[in-house]
Scaffold this motif. Structure first.
Motif, short mmCIF file in Angstrom:
data_model
loop_
_atom_site.label_atom_id
_atom_site.label_comp_id
_atom_site.label_asym_id
_atom_site.label_seq_id
_atom_site.Cartn_x
_atom_site.Cartn_y
_atom_site.Cartn_z
N LEU B 78 0.83 -1.21 0.00
CA LEU B 78 0.00 0.00 0.00
C LEU B 78 0.86 1.25 0.00
N PHE B 79 1.91 1.23 0.83
CA PHE B 79 2.81 2.38 0.95
C PHE B 79 3.29 2.83 -0.44
N LEU B 80 3.86 1.89 -1.20
CA LEU B 80 4.40 2.27 -2.50
C LEU B 80 3.30 2.67 -3.49
N LEU B 81 2.21 1.92 -3.47
CA LEU B 81 1.10 2.25 -4.38
C LEU B 81 0.63 3.68 -4.17
N PHE B 82 0.43 4.03 -2.89
CA PHE B 82 -0.08 5.37 -2.56
C PHE B 82 0.91 6.45 -2.96
N ILE B 83 2.20 6.21 -2.70
CA ILE B 83 3.19 7.22 -3.04
C ILE B 83 3.25 7.44 -4.54
N ILE B 84 3.26 6.32 -5.28
CA ILE B 84 3.37 6.44 -6.73
C ILE B 84 2.14 7.13 -7.30
N ALA B 85 0.99 6.95 -6.63
CA ALA B 85 -0.22 7.64 -7.09
C ALA B 85 -0.18 9.13 -6.76
N ALA B 86 0.45 9.49 -5.62
CA ALA B 86 0.39 10.89 -5.17
C ALA B 86 1.41 11.79 -5.87
N VAL B 87 2.62 11.27 -6.12
CA VAL B 87 3.69 12.14 -6.64
C VAL B 87 3.29 12.90 -7.91
N PRO B 88 2.73 12.22 -8.92
CA PRO B 88 2.40 12.98 -10.14
C PRO B 88 1.35 14.07 -9.89
N LYS B 89 0.52 13.93 -8.83
CA LYS B 89 -0.53 14.91 -8.58
C LYS B 89 -0.06 16.08 -7.75
N ILE B 90 0.70 15.81 -6.66
CA ILE B 90 1.04 16.91 -5.76
C ILE B 90 2.54 17.17 -5.67
N GLY B 91 3.35 16.39 -6.36
CA GLY B 91 4.77 16.66 -6.40
C GLY B 91 5.57 15.95 -5.31
N VAL B 92 6.90 16.06 -5.43
CA VAL B 92 7.80 15.30 -4.57
C VAL B 92 7.81 15.83 -3.13
N ILE B 93 7.91 17.14 -2.95
CA ILE B 93 8.01 17.68 -1.59
C ILE B 93 6.74 17.39 -0.81
N ALA B 94 5.59 17.74 -1.39
CA ALA B 94 4.34 17.58 -0.66
C ALA B 94 4.12 16.11 -0.31
N THR B 95 4.41 15.21 -1.25
CA THR B 95 4.24 13.79 -0.96
C THR B 95 5.14 13.37 0.19
N ASN B 96 6.40 13.74 0.11
CA ASN B 96 7.34 13.30 1.15
C ASN B 96 6.99 13.87 2.51
N ILE B 97 6.68 15.16 2.57
CA ILE B 97 6.35 15.75 3.87
C ILE B 97 5.10 15.09 4.45
N THR B 98 4.10 14.88 3.60
CA THR B 98 2.85 14.30 4.10
C THR B 98 3.08 12.87 4.58
N VAL B 99 3.86 12.11 3.82
CA VAL B 99 4.19 10.74 4.24
C VAL B 99 4.88 10.76 5.60
N ILE B 100 5.85 11.64 5.76
CA ILE B 100 6.61 11.68 7.00
C ILE B 100 5.70 12.03 8.17
N ILE B 101 4.74 12.94 7.93
CA ILE B 101 3.81 13.30 9.00
C ILE B 101 2.96 12.09 9.40
N GLY B 102 2.42 11.39 8.40
CA GLY B 102 1.64 10.18 8.70
C GLY B 102 2.47 9.19 9.50
N GLN B 103 3.72 9.05 9.08
CA GLN B 103 4.64 8.12 9.73
C GLN B 103 4.90 8.51 11.19
N LEU B 104 5.17 9.80 11.42
CA LEU B 104 5.49 10.25 12.77
C LEU B 104 4.27 10.17 13.68
N VAL B 105 3.11 10.57 13.17
CA VAL B 105 1.90 10.54 14.00
C VAL B 105 1.61 9.11 14.46
N ILE B 106 1.64 8.17 13.54
CA ILE B 106 1.39 6.78 13.92
C ILE B 106 2.53 6.25 14.80
#
Lengths: 142, 154
Positions: B78-106
């Motif tokens: 799921l992790f990779l699927l979601f990232i690969i889906a998000a990058v083309p839409k919102i770009g590299v920075i936004a995807t990475n920051i958002t992923v890191i936030i999800g990661q830290l919160v959990i």
């Protein structure tokens, strides 16, 4: 529609944390590199099935794509291996902070210059503020 | 040694961002599932070689571990699927920051409750502030991205 992508990315991060905690346990029994191998191997099977039934894209694009765009898997392995090697030396906290800061800095550079085929998007005040806030948050967590 | 290791790990972080960019590029042409499949296949091949030479665990013990420990592979997918889906839409920075936030919160939640036999680290003031700064970061990255795309279309 844009915010759905943000939610996907949040969920991806959440999955990563659960995954990390669960694999931490698995790694104690079978070894860390072996755990990654398990993840990639079984993951390939799951995706093979997903692709067979739901794949709408064009897998054959592999043969015509520029070779460097095929490197995603290797980069993932480099990332994973660097963490596995580093944790015993400096601990999980410092490892995670270093990895994440590396990730943030590289994201900015990639997007600013439009490297690796990503859409070029200028760095602006807000993005810098976002990265600074993340670094503060990181330091507070660890 | 310590500093070298930290630098080395920092480089590891660089490769993760590079991965999301590279995969985003490939995914635009080949499709999300196809890109994730390719990443997993090539990753398996490289890890097979690495394990042959450097593995000193016991892969066969996989049949003895509790099954819930094996379920994480679905999360990995799921992790990779979601990232690969998000990058083309919102770009590299936004995807990475958002992923890191999800990661830290959990991560903070897992620590707080000691799920999966993890060390219990309670959610204290410091971590509460950390959550606050993450929300601020998310706000800024959303704003920054919206502005950047407005400038492009303008």
């Amino acid at each position: 529609m844009r915010y759905i992508s943000y939610i996907l990315a949040l969920l991806a991060g959440a999955a990563l944390s659960f995954e990390g905690a669960i694999y931490g346990e698995l790694g104690k029994t079978i070894g860390k590199l072996e755990t990654s191998f398990y993840n990639f191997f079984i993951g390939s099977i799951i995706l093979g099935l997903l692709w067979l039934f739901f794949g709408k894209g064009k897998f054959s694009y592999i043969v015509e794509a520029p070779k460097w765009t095929l490197l995603g898997g290797v980069l993932g392995v480099v990332y994973l291996t660097s963490i596995v090697i580093s944790v015993p030396f400096v601990g999980v906290g410092i490892t995670m902070v270093a990895v994440i800061i590396g990730q943030l800095v590289m994201s900015i550079v990639i997007e600013h210059y439009g490297w690796l085929g990503s859409k070029k998007s200028r760095v602006n005040k807000e993005k810098i503020f976002a990265v600074i806030s993340m670094i503060i948050a990181l330091i507070l967590v660890y | 040694m310590g500093i070298l290791m930290i630098l080395f790990t920092f480089l590891g972080g660089l490769t993760l961002s590079a991965q999301s960019a590279v995969n985003g590029t490939f995914g635009r042409k080949a499709g999300t599932i196809e890109t994730t499949l390719l990443t997993f296949l090539t990753g398996t091949m490289f890890l097979a070689i690495i394990i042959l030479f450097f593995g000193h665990g016991n892969l066969l013990a996989i049949v003895e571990v509790p099954k819930w420990q094996l379920s994480a592979v679905f999360l990995g997918v799921l992790f990779l699927l979601f990232i690969i889906a998000a990058v083309p839409k919102i770009g590299v920075i936004a995807t990475n920051i958002t992923v890191i936030i999800g990661q830290l919160v959990i991560g903070i939640l897992i620590d707080n409750f000691g799920w999966f036999n993890s060390l219990v680290i309670p959610l204290d003031m410091k971590r509460g502030f950390a959550l606050l700064f993450m929300i601020i970061a998310l706000y800024f990255i959303y704003k920054g991205n919206t502005r950047a795309s407005e400038e492009i279309s303008a």
